[in-house]
Design an enzyme around this catalytic site. Structure first.
Site, PDB file in Angstrom:
ATOM      1  N   TYR A  81       0.921  -1.079   0.022  1.00  0.00           N
ATOM      2  CA  TYR A  81       0.052  -0.156   0.089  1.00  0.00           C
ATOM      3  C   TYR A  81       0.910   1.313  -0.026  1.00  0.00           C
ATOM      4  O   TYR A  81       2.030   1.322   0.740  1.00  0.00           O
ATOM      5  CB  TYR A  81      -0.891  -0.005   1.257  1.00  0.00           C
ATOM      6  CG  TYR A  81      -1.713   1.321   1.561  1.00  0.00           C
ATOM      7  CD1 TYR A  81      -1.593   2.081   2.562  1.00  0.00           C
ATOM      8  CD2 TYR A  81      -3.116   1.361   0.448  1.00  0.00           C
ATOM      9  CE1 TYR A  81      -2.330   3.049   2.406  1.00  0.00           C
ATOM     10  CE2 TYR A  81      -3.712   2.564   0.518  1.00  0.00           C
ATOM     11  CZ  TYR A  81      -3.294   3.454   1.515  1.00  0.00           C
ATOM     12  OH  TYR A  81      -4.256   4.563   1.760  1.00  0.00           O
TER      13      TYR A  81
ATOM     14  N   LYS B  95       5.021   9.443   8.445  1.00  0.00           N
ATOM     15  CA  LYS B  95       4.848   8.901   9.968  1.00  0.00           C
ATOM     16  C   LYS B  95       6.153   9.510  10.943  1.00  0.00           C
ATOM     17  O   LYS B  95       5.748  10.774  11.506  1.00  0.00           O
ATOM     18  CB  LYS B  95       4.931   7.565   9.669  1.00  0.00           C
ATOM     19  CG  LYS B  95       3.521   6.938   9.105  1.00  0.00           C
ATOM     20  CD  LYS B  95       3.691   5.356   8.885  1.00  0.00           C
ATOM     21  CE  LYS B  95       2.766   4.721   7.999  1.00  0.00           C
ATOM     22  NZ  LYS B  95       1.411   4.888   8.412  1.00  0.00           N
TER      23      LYS B  95
ATOM     24  N   ASP C 131       9.291   3.272  -0.803  1.00  0.00           N
ATOM     25  CA  ASP C 131       8.264   3.857  -0.167  1.00  0.00           C
ATOM     26  C   ASP C 131       8.829   3.375   1.379  1.00  0.00           C
ATOM     27  O   ASP C 131       8.523   2.450   1.975  1.00  0.00           O
ATOM     28  CB  ASP C 131       7.024   3.208  -0.611  1.00  0.00           C
ATOM     29  CG  ASP C 131       5.945   3.848   0.569  1.00  0.00           C
ATOM     30  OD1 ASP C 131       4.694   3.695  -0.197  1.00  0.00           O
ATOM     31  OD2 ASP C 131       6.445   4.456   1.413  1.00  0.00           O
TER      32      ASP C 131
HETATM   33  P1  KE4 Z   1      -0.679   8.572   4.686  1.00  0.00           P
HETATM   34  O1  KE4 Z   1      -1.230   9.062   3.397  1.00  0.00           O
HETATM   35  O2  KE4 Z   1      -1.541   7.456   5.321  1.00  0.00           O
HETATM   36  O3  KE4 Z   1       0.095   9.248   5.651  1.00  0.00           O
HETATM   37  O4  KE4 Z   1       0.545   7.312   4.123  1.00  0.00           O
HETATM   38  C1  KE4 Z   1       0.215   6.264   3.113  1.00  0.00           C
HETATM   39  C2  KE4 Z   1       1.264   5.415   3.021  1.00  0.00           C
HETATM   40  C3  KE4 Z   1       2.213   5.227   1.994  1.00  0.00           C
HETATM   41  N1  KE4 Z   1       3.185   4.321   2.267  1.00  0.00           N
HETATM   42  C4  KE4 Z   1       2.839   3.157   3.057  1.00  0.00           C
HETATM   43  C5  KE4 Z   1       4.244   2.072   3.026  1.00  0.00           C
HETATM   44  C6  KE4 Z   1       2.222   3.129   4.087  1.00  0.00           C
HETATM   45  O5  KE4 Z   1       1.912   2.153   4.955  1.00  0.00           O
HETATM   46  C7  KE4 Z   1       1.096   4.133   4.106  1.00  0.00           C
HETATM   47  C8  KE4 Z   1      -0.015   4.367   5.257  1.00  0.00           C
HETATM   48  N2  KE4 Z   1       0.077   3.227   6.089  1.00  0.00           N
HETATM   49  C9  KE4 Z   1      -1.453   2.827   6.775  1.00  0.00           C
HETATM   50  C10 KE4 Z   1      -1.424   1.782   7.523  1.00  0.00           C
HETATM   51  N3  KE4 Z   1      -0.451   0.725   7.137  1.00  0.00           N
HETATM   52  C11 KE4 Z   1      -2.072   4.227   7.415  1.00  0.00           C
HETATM   53  C12 KE4 Z   1      -3.046   3.670   8.179  1.00  0.00           C
HETATM   54  C13 KE4 Z   1      -4.486   4.062   7.605  1.00  0.00           C
HETATM   55  O6  KE4 Z   1      -4.584   3.940   6.207  1.00  0.00           O
HETATM   56  O7  KE4 Z   1      -5.327   4.721   8.136  1.00  0.00           O
END
Ligand code: KE4
Length: 426
Positions: A145, A266, A238
């Site tokens: 993701y 994060k 990523d």
């Molecule tokens: P955000 O847009 O959620 O800040 O980041 C997206 C993203 C991009 N790349 C990786 C590897 C990520 O894990 C994420 C977002 N992680 C998820 C949990 N695995 C966020 C939790 C959620 O979607 O509420």
């Protein structure tokens, strides 16, 4: 403003004014059942809900809070900055300091652009890769993701190099088709796609966190670097999860692989909204105002997020990583022991302070392996752990995140709860 009442009443109110009652889908507990606790306070490795229940927290804001909740140094940095203003819409010294800190920690980084989420970082990085190569197609890996930008909400078409298909309503077919998806870890498939189709970028989680924790073979990432070099694609790592978690230098430092573009999020914001994409001076000079790649943001480089990120990174010295590794190793070993005592087949997969307990008896190397895990059993385990005061991420396909605040006492609480919960669901 109605006074907050019980969790249940709050959830009913939330569902009336917010889709699913949440601001992000996974928080609705759809994958595990039950009702999500509404958190009103947190400190260290504990969170407290509106009903006054306290939990040991293993969500850790999905990995952002590697220093734990409300770390005094992070809170002090945010408070001090808030008194000097919350957003300037102008450059501030804090952005420069954090960009310098990231460049000093990650060898492949010479220049950084801050944005407000991981999604925004990856979306912008892809635009940069497409501009730099003049190509449209990108390659990603099933089970990963990378945020919710249209180009990344695409799933594998029928054949190997077949064009992608939308993986969400509202994603135009024309956008999804340029995203090709193959199995995580499958270097031959990646090489075949890159040979058959000119790619702008190969995007990969260097340690997967979104199918659960999967650490790839060392040869996989090195192989992707070679494929990118051979075919003119850019390699985009990523590191939104792994950046400053896997190591100070990220998973790329751990594995010794040099990407063209890295994405962060994060941890570098210490729990406040942040994202960043970064790379060589030459490549990043294509980004406006220097170059033709447009990207902008009202709150990009927000001083509060920069202050919280800097305060967090300041805590991450060699001793911190050694402690996170030791605590992760202890938890991994004791969870495996608890499962065998309960006669339940689980697979614990870990990278430092991120781990996943898969309810399966096989190694999980990719998404299809992960799909063999028993989600129903995980849901029962999740509920049993919650009843015992431990809050796991509400999905079999997410990672448990430890922080500097998860001391030996907290690890003991987690293991005791796991031992009892595994016996209960056995
Ligand atoms: P955000 O847009 O959620 O800040 O980041 C997206 C993203 C991009 N790349 C990786 C590897 C990520 O894990 C994420 C977002 N992680 C998820 C949990 N695995 C966020 C939790 C959620 O979607 O509420």
């Amino acid at each position: 403003m109605t006074l907050v009442r019980t969790n249940r009443e709050l959830l009913e109110r939330a569902r009336r004014v917010m889709p699913g009652g949440v601001s992000s889908p996974v928080r609705a507990y759809g994958a595990v059942g039950g009702e999500p606790p509404f958190i009103v306070a947190a400190a260290g490795c504990h969170v407290t809900d509106t009903d006054g229940r306290e939990f040991v927290d293993l969500v850790s804001s999905w990995g952002a809070l590697i220093a734990g909740h409300a770390h005094p140094a992070v809170v002090a940095a945010i408070e001090a900055q808030a008194r000097r203003g919350t957003s300037y819409g102008a450059p501030s010294p804090l952005e420069v300091e954090l960009a310098e800190e990231i460049a000093a920690s990650v060898a492949s980084v010479e220049m950084v652009r801050f944005v407000s989420s991981g999604t925004e970082a990856v979306m912008s990085a892809l635009r940069l890769a497409r501009a730099a190569t003049g190509r449209d197609a990108i390659l990603k890996f099933a089970g990963s993701y990378h945020g919710h930008a249209d180009a990344l909400l695409s799933r594998a078409g029928s054949g190997l190099a077949t064009l992608g298909l939308p993986d969400s309503a509202g994603v135009p077919t024309a956008v999804a088709r340029d995203t090709i998806t193959v199995a995580y870890g499958d270097l031959d498939a990646a090489a075949d796609v890159a040979s058959a189709k000119p790619l702008a970028a190969i995007i990969v989680e260097p340690i997967a966190g979104n199918m659960g924790c999967v650490v790839p073979d060392r040869a996989f990432l090195a192989g992707l670097r070679a494929v990118a070099d051979r075919t003119g694609a850019l390699l985009l790592l990523d590191e939104v999860i792994t950046g400053f978690r896997a190591a100070r230098s990220g998973a790329q430092g751990l594995f010794g692989v040099r990407p063209d573009i890295s994405c962060f999020g994060k941890i570098i914001g210490g729990g406040l909204p942040v994202g960043a994409y970064a790379g060589s001076r030459e490549l990043m000079s294509l980004v406006a105002p220097l170059g033709p790649v447009y990207q902008a943001g009202t709150l990009s480089g927000n001083p509060l997020a920069m202050a919280a990120g800097l305060a967090t990174l300041e805590l991450l010295d060699a001793a911190a990583y050694a402690m996170l590794e030791a605590r992760g190793a202890r938890l991994e070993g004791e969870l495996a022991g608890a499962a065998s005592a309960a006669g339940i087949a689980i697979r614990v997969q870990r990278a430092g302070s991120m781990l996943t307990v898969f309810f399966t008896d096989r190694a999980v190397r990719n998404e299809s392996d992960a799909q063999t895990a028993d989600r129903g059993r995980f849901a029962k385990f999740h509920a049993a752990m919650l009843r015992r005061g431990v809050m796991l991420p509400p999905s079999q396909f997410e990672c448990w995140f430890l922080s500097l605040a998860h001391d030996d006492g907290a690890i003991g609480t987690i293991v005791d709860a796991a031992r009892a919960s595994l016996k209960e669901i056995g």
